[in-house]
Write a protein that holds these residues in place. Structure first.
Motif, PDB file in Angstrom:
ATOM      1  N   TYR A 171       3.335 -58.632 -24.026  1.00  0.00           N
ATOM      2  CA  TYR A 171       3.162 -59.627 -24.260  1.00  0.00           C
ATOM      3  C   TYR A 171       2.247 -60.713 -25.377  1.00  0.00           C
ATOM      4  CZ  TYR A 171       0.872 -64.581 -23.192  1.00  0.00           C
ATOM      5  OH  TYR A 171       0.242 -65.995 -22.399  1.00  0.00           O
ATOM      6  N   ILE A 172       1.450 -59.940 -25.807  1.00  0.00           N
ATOM      7  CA  ILE A 172       0.921 -60.563 -27.229  1.00  0.00           C
ATOM      8  C   ILE A 172       1.605 -60.532 -28.136  1.00  0.00           C
ATOM      9  CG2 ILE A 172      -1.284 -60.457 -29.035  1.00  0.00           C
ATOM     10  CD1 ILE A 172      -2.416 -59.464 -26.594  1.00  0.00           C
ATOM     11  N   TYR A 173       2.402 -59.394 -28.558  1.00  0.00           N
ATOM     12  CA  TYR A 173       2.634 -58.938 -29.967  1.00  0.00           C
ATOM     13  C   TYR A 173       4.603 -58.771 -29.877  1.00  0.00           C
ATOM     14  CZ  TYR A 173      -2.135 -57.654 -31.706  1.00  0.00           C
ATOM     15  OH  TYR A 173      -3.350 -57.576 -31.493  1.00  0.00           O
ATOM     16  N   GLY A 174       4.886 -58.964 -28.401  1.00  0.00           N
ATOM     17  CA  GLY A 174       6.395 -58.526 -27.785  1.00  0.00           C
ATOM     18  C   GLY A 174       6.865 -57.575 -29.161  1.00  0.00           C
ATOM     19  N   SER A 175       8.767 -57.249 -29.663  1.00  0.00           N
ATOM     20  CA  SER A 175       8.846 -56.742 -29.896  1.00  0.00           C
ATOM     21  C   SER A 175       8.008 -56.014 -31.412  1.00  0.00           C
ATOM     22  CB  SER A 175      10.839 -56.956 -30.699  1.00  0.00           C
ATOM     23  OG  SER A 175      10.530 -58.138 -31.928  1.00  0.00           O
ATOM     24  N   ALA A 176       7.259 -56.605 -31.798  1.00  0.00           N
ATOM     25  CA  ALA A 176       6.484 -55.977 -32.854  1.00  0.00           C
ATOM     26  C   ALA A 176       5.523 -54.753 -32.386  1.00  0.00           C
ATOM     27  CB  ALA A 176       5.253 -56.800 -33.695  1.00  0.00           C
ATOM     28  N   PHE A 177       5.430 -54.839 -30.620  1.00  0.00           N
ATOM     29  CA  PHE A 177       4.363 -53.708 -30.335  1.00  0.00           C
ATOM     30  C   PHE A 177       5.585 -52.292 -30.278  1.00  0.00           C
ATOM     31  CE2 PHE A 177       2.538 -51.377 -26.965  1.00  0.00           C
ATOM     32  CZ  PHE A 177       1.217 -51.052 -27.583  1.00  0.00           C
ATOM     33  N   LEU A 178       4.787 -51.029 -31.012  1.00  0.00           N
ATOM     34  CA  LEU A 178       5.903 -49.934 -30.530  1.00  0.00           C
ATOM     35  C   LEU A 178       5.198 -48.681 -29.531  1.00  0.00           C
ATOM     36  CD1 LEU A 178       6.428 -49.166 -34.661  1.00  0.00           C
ATOM     37  CD2 LEU A 178       8.236 -50.593 -33.112  1.00  0.00           C
ATOM     38  N   GLN A 179       5.718 -49.011 -28.540  1.00  0.00           N
ATOM     39  CA  GLN A 179       5.269 -48.734 -28.026  1.00  0.00           C
ATOM     40  C   GLN A 179       4.576 -47.392 -27.815  1.00  0.00           C
ATOM     41  OE1 GLN A 179       6.641 -49.700 -23.533  1.00  0.00           O
ATOM     42  NE2 GLN A 179       5.169 -48.110 -22.663  1.00  0.00           N
ATOM     43  N   SER A 180       5.868 -46.470 -28.120  1.00  0.00           N
ATOM     44  CA  SER A 180       5.630 -45.136 -27.812  1.00  0.00           C
ATOM     45  C   SER A 180       4.669 -44.261 -29.491  1.00  0.00           C
ATOM     46  CB  SER A 180       6.926 -43.929 -28.912  1.00  0.00           C
ATOM     47  OG  SER A 180       7.099 -44.532 -29.662  1.00  0.00           O
ATOM     48  N   GLN A 181       4.332 -45.219 -30.210  1.00  0.00           N
ATOM     49  CA  GLN A 181       3.445 -45.167 -31.315  1.00  0.00           C
ATOM     50  C   GLN A 181       2.309 -46.142 -31.356  1.00  0.00           C
ATOM     51  OE1 GLN A 181       5.516 -44.748 -35.341  1.00  0.00           O
ATOM     52  NE2 GLN A 181       7.455 -44.203 -34.170  1.00  0.00           N
ATOM     53  N   LEU A 182       1.709 -46.614 -30.717  1.00  0.00           N
ATOM     54  CA  LEU A 182       0.971 -47.846 -30.734  1.00  0.00           C
ATOM     55  C   LEU A 182       0.147 -47.682 -29.983  1.00  0.00           C
ATOM     56  CD1 LEU A 182       2.724 -50.801 -32.923  1.00  0.00           C
ATOM     57  CD2 LEU A 182       0.982 -48.870 -33.973  1.00  0.00           C
ATOM     58  N   LEU A 183      -0.928 -48.769 -29.661  1.00  0.00           N
ATOM     59  CA  LEU A 183      -2.304 -48.645 -28.862  1.00  0.00           C
ATOM     60  C   LEU A 183      -2.608 -50.211 -29.523  1.00  0.00           C
ATOM     61  CD1 LEU A 183      -4.501 -45.837 -28.378  1.00  0.00           C
ATOM     62  CD2 LEU A 183      -2.167 -46.206 -27.226  1.00  0.00           C
ATOM     63  N   CYS A 184      -2.638 -50.790 -28.107  1.00  0.00           N
ATOM     64  CA  CYS A 184      -3.799 -52.083 -28.517  1.00  0.00           C
ATOM     65  C   CYS A 184      -4.759 -52.530 -28.134  1.00  0.00           C
ATOM     66  CB  CYS A 184      -2.759 -53.214 -28.663  1.00  0.00           C
ATOM     67  SG  CYS A 184      -2.447 -53.712 -26.682  1.00  0.00           S
ATOM     68  N   PHE A 185      -5.382 -52.769 -28.334  1.00  0.00           N
ATOM     69  CA  PHE A 185      -7.253 -53.105 -27.464  1.00  0.00           C
ATOM     70  C   PHE A 185      -7.495 -54.468 -28.023  1.00  0.00           C
ATOM     71  CE2 PHE A 185      -7.525 -48.305 -28.156  1.00  0.00           C
ATOM     72  CZ  PHE A 185      -8.366 -47.909 -27.499  1.00  0.00           C
ATOM     73  N   GLN A 186      -8.206 -54.363 -26.966  1.00  0.00           N
ATOM     74  CA  GLN A 186      -9.582 -56.061 -27.205  1.00  0.00           C
ATOM     75  C   GLN A 186     -10.733 -55.708 -27.372  1.00  0.00           C
ATOM     76  OE1 GLN A 186     -11.161 -57.106 -22.783  1.00  0.00           O
ATOM     77  NE2 GLN A 186     -11.470 -59.187 -23.939  1.00  0.00           N
ATOM     78  N   LYS A 187     -10.178 -57.033 -28.947  1.00  0.00           N
ATOM     79  CA  LYS A 187     -11.572 -57.420 -29.119  1.00  0.00           C
ATOM     80  C   LYS A 187     -13.015 -57.558 -28.767  1.00  0.00           C
ATOM     81  CE  LYS A 187     -11.584 -58.807 -34.661  1.00  0.00           C
ATOM     82  NZ  LYS A 187     -10.900 -59.196 -35.722  1.00  0.00           N
ATOM     83  N   LEU A 188     -13.931 -56.927 -28.839  1.00  0.00           N
ATOM     84  CA  LEU A 188     -15.079 -57.336 -28.850  1.00  0.00           C
ATOM     85  C   LEU A 188     -15.669 -58.742 -29.187  1.00  0.00           C
ATOM     86  CD1 LEU A 188     -15.412 -55.633 -25.815  1.00  0.00           C
ATOM     87  CD2 LEU A 188     -13.559 -57.253 -25.429  1.00  0.00           C
ATOM     88  N   THR A 189     -14.763 -59.196 -31.043  1.00  0.00           N
ATOM     89  CA  THR A 189     -15.966 -60.227 -31.835  1.00  0.00           C
ATOM     90  C   THR A 189     -15.075 -60.335 -31.763  1.00  0.00           C
ATOM     91  OG1 THR A 189     -16.687 -59.505 -33.882  1.00  0.00           O
ATOM     92  CG2 THR A 189     -15.187 -57.292 -32.793  1.00  0.00           C
ATOM     93  N   THR A 190     -15.641 -61.698 -32.766  1.00  0.00           N
ATOM     94  CA  THR A 190     -15.026 -62.571 -33.943  1.00  0.00           C
ATOM     95  C   THR A 190     -14.955 -62.208 -35.252  1.00  0.00           C
ATOM     96  OG1 THR A 190     -16.803 -63.796 -34.245  1.00  0.00           O
ATOM     97  CG2 THR A 190     -15.594 -64.034 -32.200  1.00  0.00           C
TER      98      THR A 190
END
Length: 470
Positions: A171-190
């Motif tokens: 949802y955040i990154y669309g097709s730029a997110f490669l599910q087979s190779q990447l993870l994405c994390f919630q960043k708890l900081t500015t």
């Protein structure tokens, strides 16, 4: 909207802005595997053996040789910071880029590389390899991203992150997110760390935790038409969710219990108190429309004051909604006979994520949603949510994610009690005034004095300053 994308081996690849906490400086020995690799670019990496450093391929690609900096606290790009006694600088012997590494339209594939050192690193307190994980972290895993900001006066730092669900990453990154190779994390900081290749280390996932009987002394069980949790907010008032209390003319309130007091055999605990209700006050504007609850709060007035003990004490209501990234505790019981009081940790989601998960079922003006950092759950609604020993919310209900969310995270919808503090105080003041009018000045009920002494000064001031109803 924000987050961080990581390669599957857990290296930062892309870092947009987000959230409220700042990076934290560390002691020089906290991340002894941290490396700076200088070739054509400067990138972070991690020491994985005494003679091998792993980093991102797009940083090392096109470089025949590199200097590797290990054990440094100050950012070693600057020569003045290279004089630290514990630091080691080692030339590369070889740089191995993944055979299938490629870049297509700013997307990196197989983006890993290994820098072979020309000699083994010396193992010290400040220089030690880290093991590579063989498993993808679980949802809710707590992780630390370490590295430097590219400033001369900057020391090694880290900030905390937590793993997002795959659907949210797409949802955040669309097709730029490669599910087979990447993870994405919630960043708890500015704050952010400037370099790519910053290593991410992951601790074990948190589960629910059993507690000592006195850890949540405000915890209440309200037994009426339904059984729900609640929280003691004065010696004679318990707050809970309206959709649980609605339709009940009276209720039994259980305070101070460790074992789940729905079962009679668990009601024999010496520290427990069982008190009948005198009145149940439902919010005037409470309503249910299409399985959505509005103004979903109620107050149970006790027939007698609770006795304040180590195990029974009121909690202050928070007058502010917690900030994004705030760590919170949801406490309650599972509905089993042998179950004791437990809690699990939560962190607040961004509003956009809540709308994405729940659509129009999410009421932004009255609710917030949290990411559960565990696979376990507590069964009752009304479970109190506390932050720094202040009551910020009540679990109102679990709602289903939108139909297009294929792997729904088990989240919770929490009533934002800060929106209802004036209403709560107004009802309690009405209750007090009702007692006052029926009592002589010399025979004022003792529980009224007791309540007024327990109410925080900041909350006392609010009673007479509002007629607002929500």
């Amino acid at each position: 909207m924000c987050g961080i994308i990581f390669r599957s081996i857990l290296f930062a690849a892309f870092v947009p802005n987000c959230f409220n906490q700042e990076t934290e400086e560390v002691t020089p020995d906290l991340f002894p595997y941290q490396a700076l690799v200088s070739g054509y670019y400067y990138c972070s990496g991690a020491l994985i053996t005494v003679q091998h450093v792993i980093t991102t391929a797009h940083c090392a690609n096109g470089t025949d040789e590199a200097d590797v900096y290990l054990g440094f606290y100050g950012y070693p790009y600057y020569e003045d910071n290279r004089n630290e006694e514990q630091g080691q600088i080692i030339q590369s012997k070889e740089i191995i880029i993944h055979d299938n590494y490629m870049q297509i339209s700013n997307k990196q594939f197989q983006d890993v590389a290994i820098v072979v050192l020309s000699k083994p690193a010396e193992i010290t307190l400040y220089v030690q390899p880290i093991d590579l994980s063989t498993e993808t972290p679980s949802l809710g895993a707590y992780a630390k991203l370490s590295g430097w900001n590219a400033r001369e006066d900057n020391n090694l730092q880290y900030y905390p992150v937590e793993l997002y669900d795959t659907d949210i990453c797409i949802y955040i990154y669309g097709s730029a997110f490669l599910q087979s190779q990447l993870l994405c994390f919630q960043k708890l900081t500015t704050a952010s760390l400037d370099l790519v290749g910053n290593p991410l280390s992951v601790n074990n996932k948190l589960e629910t935790e059993e507690v000592t009987p006195d850890l949540f002394p405000y915890q209440a069980l309200v037994g009426g038409y339904y059984y729900c949790s609640g929280a003691l907010i004065s010696v004679q008032h318990v707050i809970t969710v309206a959709h649980c209390a609605n339709g009940s003319e009276e209720a039994t309130v259980y305070l101070g219990f460790y074992a789940y007091p729905y079962y009679e055999k668990n009601r024999n605990e010496e520290q427990g108190q069982i008190i009948q209700s005198k009145e149940i006050i439902i919010h005037d504007n409470y309503m249910k429309i299409s399985n959505k609850y509005f103004q979903d709060v109620a107050i149970v007035v006790l027939s007698q004051p609770a006795e304040i003990t180590l195990y029974v004490q009121p909690i202050d209501l928070s007058t502010e909604k917690p900030a994004l990234g705030t760590y919170a505790k949801l406490s309650g019981w599972k509905t089993k006979e042998d179950n004791n009081l437990q809690y699990y940790p939560l962190r607040q989601y961004d509003t956009d994520i809540c709308f994405y998960l729940y659509g129009s079922a999410f009421l932004q003006s009255q609710e917030f949603c949290y990411q559960k950092l565990t696979n376990l759950s507590l069964d009752l609604v009304g479970n109190p949510l506390s932050v720094n020993n202040k009551l910020v919310g009540l679990l109102t209900y679990n709602i289903n994610c939108m139909s297009y969310i294929t792997t729904c995270i088990t989240d919770n919808i929490i009533i934002n009690l800060s929106q209802f503090v004036p209403w709560v105080h107004e009802q309690i003041e009405i209750e007090i005034n009702s007692h006052d009018s029926n009592s002589s000045k010399t025979n004022k009920p003792t529980h009224i004095k007791q309540f007024k002494n327990i109410m925080p000064d900041s909350n006392k001031r609010m009673i007479n300053n509002t007629n607002q109803r929500y």
